[in-house]
Design a protein around this motif. Structure first.
Motif, PDB file in Angstrom:
ATOM      1  N   THR A   1     -25.955  18.102  48.578  1.00 32.76           N
ATOM      2  CA  THR A   1     -27.296  18.707  48.525  1.00 32.76           C
ATOM      3  C   THR A   1     -28.399  17.742  48.980  1.00 32.76           C
ATOM      4  O   THR A   1     -29.501  18.181  49.272  1.00 32.76           O
ATOM      5  N   ASN A   2     -28.091  16.444  49.066  1.00 33.29           N
ATOM      6  CA  ASN A   2     -29.129  15.543  49.600  1.00 33.29           C
ATOM      7  C   ASN A   2     -29.034  15.362  51.118  1.00 33.29           C
ATOM      8  O   ASN A   2     -29.799  14.631  51.709  1.00 33.29           O
ATOM      9  N   LYS A   3     -28.054  16.069  51.749  1.00 35.00           N
ATOM     10  CA  LYS A   3     -27.905  15.945  53.207  1.00 35.00           C
ATOM     11  C   LYS A   3     -28.206  17.259  53.930  1.00 35.00           C
ATOM     12  O   LYS A   3     -28.178  17.314  55.155  1.00 35.00           O
ATOM     13  N   ILE A   4     -28.376  18.329  53.180  1.00 36.98           N
ATOM     14  CA  ILE A   4     -28.669  19.627  53.808  1.00 36.98           C
ATOM     15  C   ILE A   4     -29.697  20.335  52.922  1.00 36.98           C
ATOM     16  O   ILE A   4     -29.600  20.280  51.686  1.00 36.98           O
ATOM     17  N   SER A   5     -30.681  20.974  53.562  1.00 39.20           N
ATOM     18  CA  SER A   5     -31.691  21.662  52.757  1.00 39.20           C
ATOM     19  C   SER A   5     -31.102  22.980  52.241  1.00 39.20           C
ATOM     20  O   SER A   5     -30.108  23.483  52.773  1.00 39.20           O
TER      21      SER A   5
END
Ligand code: ADP
Ligand code: MG
Length: 326
Positions: free
Chosen positions: A61-65
């Motif tokens: 979740t910190n690499k894709i919105s």
């Protein structure tokens, strides 16, 4: 035996074997292709597919919105419908989310899912929502499509002498992932290829209507794994000319600068979500002229029963293996 010894495709084969005596109507096509096929009437069939995305495995979740993830969850399913030559019509969305999840994040996820639904007029019919542990979000999407029977393209219809082609550049998505895994932020062009892959619906429907197109599937695991499926199901072999693999300018630039292995990324990386198709060799040039988009020939179907990779000096090179879940 551990599941890793059986393998993803070994497990699927066992599941298929267990159901072999089930009295499936003969015109229903089940496990094996990008979608199952269910006859609708004399002229049309439904196609149906499901794909799951698991936090930590398919996304972080910190690499894709949230918006991108909603979009991608539907795109990967629509891509399987397009791979049959069909038009996506309806979807079901199931979410396993932590109760600690941010409500605004979930709203953005649905906005992303909605935006691609609206682009292709895919109606969300239902789904399921359940609680999951924090860090273990699961998204499962099912898409139903429709197609005229004579346009259905299967993995099993490749013929000796067919040209193998792809409908877009390979490797961009895998390169974006590699950079992210190294803690870098890829440029927007690359990031978009990985986080918001465009399902090739228009292209797939057009290819479906062309009789020169024999076999088709989408590239989710990487060409090296995906062409093997076509060869196994069509009882044929393939030659892939590695210097014909199409790369984007940004891919060429970054791989050259960083000395990344282009073949490993493009053949085994996966998640390209472009179409892999085999086209009657005798009609290929005329077909290419008629197609309004760009298609890249990169090999041919043989009767050798194996997939061979030929380098620029006509030398056979070591086979690259596509992505396996386990
Ligand atoms: P794709 O990459 O196109 O989504 P997969 O490689 O995931 O296809 O699956 C190959 C085939 O195996 C498909 O026809 C799919 O429906 C089937 N399949 C995968 N997992 C299962 C399962 N757990 N039970 C039954 N069929 C499965
Ligand atoms: Mg597929």
């Amino acid at each position: 035996m551990r599941l890793s010894d059986l393998g993803e495709f070994g497990l699927i084969a066992e599941i298929k074997e267990q159901f072999v005596n089930f009295s499936v109507p003969t015109d229903v096509e089940g496990i094996g292709d990008d979608c199952a096929v269910i006859p609708k009437d004399e002229k049309f069939s439904y196609v149906i597919t499901t794909d799951m995305l698991v936090e930590g495995k398919h996304f972080l979740t910190n690499k894709i919105s949230a918006f991108e993830l909603g979009y991608k969850s539907l795109a990967v399913n629509i891509s399987d419908v397009a791979a049959m030559g069909a038009a996506p019509k309806f979807s079901l969305l199931s979410l396993g989310v932590s109760k600690e999840s941010d409500a605004e994040w979930c709203r953005d996820f649905i906005k992303g899912y909605h935006s691609l639904s609206a682009q292709y007029g895919v109606l969300l019919l239902g789904g399921d929502t359940t609680a999951a542990e924090t860090g273990h979000m699961t998204i499962s999407v099912t898409v139903l499509g429709e197609i005229e029977n004579r346009n259905i393209k299967r993995r099993s219809s490749a013929q000796k002498g067919d040209i193998i082609a792809v409908s877009g550049h390979l490797g961009d998505s895998a390169l974006a992932l590699q950079l992210m895994m190294q803690g870098e932020t890829p440029c927007n062009e690359l990031l978009k290829k990985h986080n918001m892959p465009s399902a090739q619906v228009v292209e797939g429907i057009w290819f479906g209507a062309q009789e020169e197109v024999h076999a088709m599937m989408d590239i989710s695991d990487g060409v090296s794994s995906d062409i093997e499926h076509i060869c196994r199901l069509s009882s044929c072999g393939a030659k892939i000319y590695t210097n014909a693999i199409p790369y984007s300018d940004i891919f060429n630039k970054i791989c050259s600068e960083r000395h990344f292995d282009k073949l490993a990324l493009s053949l085994s990386g996966g998640e390209d979500y472009v179409l892999l198709l085999t086209i009657d060799g005798a009609k290929f040039e005329e077909f290419k002229q008629r197609y309004s988009g760009i298609i890249y020939p990169l090999g041919e179907i043989t009767d050798s029963g194996k997939v061979e990779y030929i380098g620029s000096d006509d030398q056979k090179i070591e086979q690259k293996r596509g992505f396996r879940h386990f």
